[in-house]
Design an enzyme around this catalytic site. Structure first.
Site, PDB file in Angstrom:
ATOM      1  N   ALA A 124      -0.732  -2.860  -0.158  1.00  0.00           N
ATOM      2  CA  ALA A 124      -0.167  -1.699  -0.249  1.00  0.00           C
ATOM      3  C   ALA A 124      -1.304  -0.550  -0.157  1.00  0.00           C
ATOM      4  O   ALA A 124      -2.540  -0.815  -0.143  1.00  0.00           O
ATOM      5  CB  ALA A 124       0.436  -1.369  -1.712  1.00  0.00           C
ATOM      6  N   THR A 125      -0.936   0.755   0.236  1.00  0.00           N
ATOM      7  CA  THR A 125      -1.985   1.434   0.616  1.00  0.00           C
ATOM      8  C   THR A 125      -1.946   2.996   0.177  1.00  0.00           C
ATOM      9  O   THR A 125      -2.009   2.982  -1.286  1.00  0.00           O
ATOM     10  CB  THR A 125      -2.236   1.694   2.255  1.00  0.00           C
TER      11      THR A 125
END
EC number: 3.4.25.1
Length: 286
Positions: free
Chosen positions: A50-51
């Site tokens: 995830a970013t």
């Protein structure tokens, strides 16, 4: 845990103990904690990550937003992953890093806060919640050393001070309070630049929502791991506001209006800019 011969609940569930669910689990079944499992030999296989997560304060609260993309190397692993969650009624946590471990950490954190409320009969203070999350991240250090790092962003409404507050962390569990706004994840460098430019004192909730969405659009423009608003599939960032009325997830219909306004303004600016470059390129760039 060993079952009681009588079929009743194991004694560990009926013995008075700590108000921390994580401490309870560490005492009675440590292998159920992410950081309590033995690590197998060898390299960690590729897994979704995830970013970008952003957060900003406004008058009387705080807003948190996350894009919807998960990546695995150069491949888009998921277009609709959720990265912003209610930790409890007055706080939110956003995840960046190894998605599977991060989602497990979020569920454990939600349980930790709910367990405290049941045992103590009151909510944990916002500083107390931030400290509990710090301890849980520190317990995940062995996994982080294997490349499965989780770096959440935590924000909430401080019922005592009556303000929104933001906390960031490092992989060792170091806790840092951020003023005004902050961002984590691979697109954070670009999002942070946008936040610095757009955030100003006196923002209301709607203004803060537009600022965090615009910062995600900027991050997606320069970071391939950050997904921008998907107007074709109708996939919008997950945005939540937290104020004295509690956690509220902004509905997609409101986000669509905000995204449309941002994209329309940027399209107009881009056309004007490209038109100004046309003479140097000997033609129409529109």
């Amino acid at each position: 845990m060993t079952d009681e011969p009588s079929g009743r609940l194991p004694r560990s569930f009926t013995t008075p103990g700590t108000s921390s669910f994580v401490d309870f689990l560490a005492s009675h079944s440590p292998s159920m904690l992410p950081g309590g499992r033995p690590l197998p030999q060898g390299d960690v296989p590729a897994s979704p990550r995830a970013t970008t997560i952003v957060a900003a304060t406004f008058e009387g609260g705080v807003v948190m937003a996350g894009d919807r993309r998960a990546t695995m190397g150069s491949m888009i692993a998921n277009r609709e992953i959720e990265k912003v969650f209610a930790a409890d009624e007055y706080s939110a946590v956003g995840i960046a890093g190894s998605a599977g471990i991060a989602l497990e950490l979020v569920r454990l954190f939600q349980l930790e806060l709910e367990h405290y409320e049941k045992i103590e009969g009151t909510l944990l203070s916002l500083d107390g919640k931030a400290n509990r999350l710090s301890t849980m991240i520190r317990g995940n250090l062995a996994l982080a050393m294997q490349g499965l790092a989780v770096v959440p962003l935590f924000a909430g409404y401080d019922l005592a001070a009556q303000v929104g507050r933001i906390f960031s962390y490092d992989v060792t569990g170091g806790r840092y309070e951020e003023l005004e706004h902050h961002s984590v994840g691979s697109g954070s460098v670009f999002a942070r630049g946008a936040l610095k430019k757009l955030w100003h004192p006196g923002l209301d909730a709607a203004g803060a929502v537009r600022v965090v969405v615009e910062s995600l659009v900027d991050a997606a423009d320069d970071d391939s791991a950050t997904g921008g608003p998907d107007t074709v599939r109708k996939i919008w960032p997950v945005v939540a506001t937290i104020d004295r009325d509690g956690f509220r997830k902004v509905p997609d219909a409101e986000l669509e209006e905000t995204v449309d306004a941002i994209l329309a303004a940027r399209t107009e600016q881009s056309r004007i800019a490209r038109a100004s470059h046309a003479p140097r390129h000997g033609g129409d760039l529109l």
